[in-house]
Design a protein around this motif. Structure first.
Motif, PDB file in Angstrom:
ATOM      1  N   ALA A  12      10.551 -51.267 -45.284  1.00 19.07           N
ATOM      2  CA  ALA A  12      11.972 -51.406 -44.926  1.00 19.07           C
ATOM      3  C   ALA A  12      12.746 -52.215 -45.984  1.00 19.07           C
ATOM      4  N   PRO A  13      12.296 -53.431 -46.367  1.00 17.76           N
ATOM      5  CA  PRO A  13      13.064 -54.143 -47.394  1.00 17.76           C
ATOM      6  C   PRO A  13      13.006 -53.503 -48.786  1.00 17.76           C
ATOM      7  N   VAL A  14      11.895 -52.882 -49.128  1.00 14.72           N
ATOM      8  CA  VAL A  14      11.789 -52.243 -50.446  1.00 14.72           C
ATOM      9  C   VAL A  14      12.791 -51.085 -50.576  1.00 14.72           C
ATOM     10  N   SER A  15      12.986 -50.356 -49.480  1.00  9.96           N
ATOM     11  CA  SER A  15      13.858 -49.183 -49.543  1.00  9.96           C
ATOM     12  C   SER A  15      15.288 -49.494 -49.122  1.00  9.96           C
ATOM     13  N   GLY A  16      15.488 -50.630 -48.465  1.00  5.57           N
ATOM     14  CA  GLY A  16      16.830 -50.969 -47.984  1.00  5.57           C
ATOM     15  C   GLY A  16      17.194 -50.226 -46.707  1.00  5.57           C
ATOM     16  N   VAL A  17      16.184 -49.734 -45.986  1.00  2.00           N
ATOM     17  CA  VAL A  17      16.444 -49.000 -44.742  1.00  2.00           C
ATOM     18  C   VAL A  17      15.814 -49.752 -43.565  1.00  2.00           C
ATOM     19  N   PRO A  18      16.602 -50.226 -42.603  1.00  2.58           N
ATOM     20  CA  PRO A  18      16.026 -50.895 -41.440  1.00  2.58           C
ATOM     21  C   PRO A  18      15.218 -49.883 -40.621  1.00  2.58           C
ATOM     22  N   LEU A  19      14.054 -50.273 -40.130  1.00  3.44           N
ATOM     23  CA  LEU A  19      13.220 -49.335 -39.385  1.00  3.44           C
ATOM     24  C   LEU A  19      13.019 -49.817 -37.954  1.00  3.44           C
ATOM     25  N   SER A  20      13.604 -49.095 -37.008  1.00  7.81           N
ATOM     26  CA  SER A  20      13.468 -49.422 -35.587  1.00  7.81           C
ATOM     27  C   SER A  20      12.043 -49.098 -35.128  1.00  7.81           C
ATOM     28  N   ALA A  21      11.702 -49.522 -33.895  1.00  9.18           N
ATOM     29  CA  ALA A  21      10.372 -49.220 -33.352  1.00  9.18           C
ATOM     30  C   ALA A  21      10.138 -47.715 -33.335  1.00  9.18           C
ATOM     31  N   GLU A  22      11.177 -46.965 -32.998  1.00  7.92           N
ATOM     32  CA  GLU A  22      11.023 -45.502 -32.923  1.00  7.92           C
ATOM     33  C   GLU A  22      10.731 -44.910 -34.315  1.00  7.92           C
ATOM     34  N   LYS A  23      11.438 -45.394 -35.318  1.00 10.37           N
ATOM     35  CA  LYS A  23      11.217 -44.892 -36.684  1.00 10.37           C
ATOM     36  C   LYS A  23       9.814 -45.282 -37.168  1.00 10.37           C
ATOM     37  N   LEU A  24       9.369 -46.492 -36.820  1.00 10.01           N
ATOM     38  CA  LEU A  24       8.015 -46.918 -37.217  1.00 10.01           C
ATOM     39  C   LEU A  24       6.967 -45.987 -36.613  1.00 10.01           C
ATOM     40  N   GLU A  25       7.179 -45.603 -35.355  1.00 14.51           N
ATOM     41  CA  GLU A  25       6.270 -44.651 -34.709  1.00 14.51           C
ATOM     42  C   GLU A  25       6.265 -43.324 -35.454  1.00 14.51           C
ATOM     43  N   GLN A  26       7.447 -42.890 -35.880  1.00 16.13           N
ATOM     44  CA  GLN A  26       7.540 -41.611 -36.596  1.00 16.13           C
ATOM     45  C   GLN A  26       6.801 -41.684 -37.931  1.00 16.13           C
ATOM     46  N   PHE A  27       6.911 -42.826 -38.629  1.00 17.85           N
ATOM     47  CA  PHE A  27       6.193 -42.953 -39.898  1.00 17.85           C
ATOM     48  C   PHE A  27       4.682 -42.997 -39.676  1.00 17.85           C
ATOM     49  N   SER A  28       4.286 -43.613 -38.589  1.00 14.38           N
ATOM     50  CA  SER A  28       2.869 -43.665 -38.290  1.00 14.38           C
ATOM     51  C   SER A  28       2.339 -42.243 -38.024  1.00 14.38           C
ATOM     52  N   ALA A  29       3.106 -41.471 -37.257  1.00 13.10           N
ATOM     53  CA  ALA A  29       2.710 -40.080 -36.980  1.00 13.10           C
ATOM     54  C   ALA A  29       2.748 -39.253 -38.268  1.00 13.10           C
ATOM     55  N   LEU A  30       3.708 -39.553 -39.143  1.00  9.85           N
ATOM     56  CA  LEU A  30       3.808 -38.806 -40.397  1.00  9.85           C
ATOM     57  C   LEU A  30       2.600 -39.085 -41.292  1.00  9.85           C
ATOM     58  N   TYR A  31       2.148 -40.333 -41.293  1.00 12.43           N
ATOM     59  CA  TYR A  31       0.965 -40.665 -42.097  1.00 12.43           C
ATOM     60  C   TYR A  31      -0.267 -39.896 -41.588  1.00 12.43           C
ATOM     61  N   ASP A  32      -0.470 -39.896 -40.271  1.00  9.39           N
ATOM     62  CA  ASP A  32      -1.605 -39.148 -39.695  1.00  9.39           C
ATOM     63  C   ASP A  32      -1.536 -37.682 -40.102  1.00  9.39           C
ATOM     64  N   ARG A  33      -0.335 -37.171 -40.051  1.00  7.65           N
ATOM     65  CA  ARG A  33      -0.126 -35.747 -40.360  1.00  7.65           C
ATOM     66  C   ARG A  33      -0.364 -35.450 -41.847  1.00  7.65           C
ATOM     67  N   VAL A  34       0.046 -36.366 -42.726  1.00  8.08           N
ATOM     68  CA  VAL A  34      -0.197 -36.181 -44.170  1.00  8.08           C
ATOM     69  C   VAL A  34      -1.706 -36.057 -44.408  1.00  8.08           C
ATOM     70  N   LEU A  35      -2.488 -36.920 -43.762  1.00  5.16           N
ATOM     71  CA  LEU A  35      -3.945 -36.866 -43.925  1.00  5.16           C
ATOM     72  C   LEU A  35      -4.504 -35.546 -43.393  1.00  5.16           C
ATOM     73  N   GLU A  36      -3.994 -35.155 -42.229  1.00  5.59           N
ATOM     74  CA  GLU A  36      -4.498 -33.935 -41.592  1.00  5.59           C
ATOM     75  C   GLU A  36      -4.180 -32.703 -42.456  1.00  5.59           C
ATOM     76  N   VAL A  37      -2.934 -32.606 -42.897  1.00  9.66           N
ATOM     77  CA  VAL A  37      -2.525 -31.446 -43.694  1.00  9.66           C
ATOM     78  C   VAL A  37      -3.263 -31.444 -45.023  1.00  9.66           C
ATOM     79  N   ASN A  38      -3.408 -32.626 -45.610  1.00  4.54           N
ATOM     80  CA  ASN A  38      -4.035 -32.719 -46.916  1.00  4.54           C
ATOM     81  C   ASN A  38      -5.504 -32.309 -46.905  1.00  4.54           C
ATOM     82  N   SER A  39      -6.111 -32.342 -45.730  1.00  3.89           N
ATOM     83  CA  SER A  39      -7.517 -31.947 -45.676  1.00  3.89           C
ATOM     84  C   SER A  39      -7.669 -30.425 -45.760  1.00  3.89           C
ATOM     85  N   VAL A  40      -6.576 -29.697 -45.508  1.00  5.07           N
ATOM     86  CA  VAL A  40      -6.672 -28.239 -45.603  1.00  5.07           C
ATOM     87  C   VAL A  40      -5.795 -27.646 -46.708  1.00  5.07           C
TER      88      VAL A  40
END
Ligand code: SAH
Length: 261
Positions: A12-40
């Protein structure tokens, strides 16, 4: 440190974008998905949490403050690959309509699925070549407030792929690394020929020490990666569309790359 905390305290501070709890959840899901997609499918060489968070999430997010300062409604990500920068941007700016375009159909379908999993609505997914979809009389031509792109081509080539999508008065925002000034020199005539004007080059040099002053739990490896990222010399080149693009552009891809404007 866990991803959620890393995003909250560092991304959040590096990018200058405040991250709410909901956005943090979305980034967490996005990370899981990056790993999943990258395996195939090979969408990134980075899988380490810290690398993905900095080089994909934070890097993509740096566009968000630039876009909100200017204002608008629509964004198109040209050559979105596995979803960057478009997916983090949509998380940061949920009110924008975001179109993800890539020439590889399976990447576009995978990004579409990811967006569904993250609960992102008002997104559009287009598989096809930018230079064909932006041709004269195409419904996508000169229709977007912002075109963004990362790691697709050198700036002189990229301008012809991206500027035709931007409406007059809108912006093409190119994400570039340390070679931005050189690419810019090489692209001056392309920018002009396509109806653009380089408005500014926004150098990204977040104050690493200040960010770390409020973080206690970072590991040695995380500190090192953060230092490298802050000092990498990234920039955003903001090109304003000052006049409409001539009907003969974009040309076929072979001509664009063989004889850049
Ligand atoms: N923007 C992503 C992906 C970069 S890889 C990121 O930064 O991670 C480059 C992507 O651009 C590839 O997915 C490739 O399929 C796409 N691409 C290259 N030329 C293109 C063109 N002319 N039209 C549409 N997509 C293109």
């Amino acid at each position: 440190m866990p991803l959620n905390q890393f995003c909250k305290d560092i991304i959040a501070p590096v990018s200058g974008v405040p991250l709410s709890a909901e956005k943090l959840e979305q980034f967490s899901a996005l990370y899981d998905r990056v790993l999943e997609v990258n395996s195939v499918m090979n969408i990134t060489s980075l899988t380490d949490m810290c690398d993905v968070a900095l080089k994909h999430f934070a890097d993509s997010l740096t566009l968000a403050p630039v876009i909100s300062d200017i204002g608008g409604k629509s964004i198109i990500d040209i050559g979105c690959g596995g979803g960057f920068p478009g997916l983090p941007l949509k998380i940061a700016l949920p009110d924008y309509s975001v179109t993800m375009l890539d020439s590889t159909e399976k990447k576009v379908r995978s990004v579409e699925q990811t967006a569904g999993l993250l609960g992102l609505s008002e997104m559009h997914f287009v598989a096809g070549r930018a230079e064909e979809l932006a041709k004269k009389d195409s419904p996508m031509r000169e229709r977007y407030d912002f075109a963004v792109s990362r790691a697709v081509a050198r700036l002189n080539v990229l301008c012809e792929l991206c500027l035709p999508f931007v409406r007059k008065g809108g912006y093409f925002l190119a994400m570039k690394g340390a070679g931005a000034d050189e690419e810019l020199k090489e692209a001056r005539s392309a920018v002009f020929a396509l109806g653009g004007k380089v408005e500014r080059v926004i150098k990204q040099s977040p104050d690493c020490d200040e960010i770390l002053s409020s973080v206690s739990a970072a590991s040695e490896q995380e500190l090192e990666r953060l230092h490298d990222f802050c000092g990498a010399g990234r920039s955003i080149i903001a090109v304003r569309k000052v006049s409409t693009t001539g009907g003969k552009y974009p040309r076929a891809f072979a001509a664009i790359t063989k004889k850049p404007l």
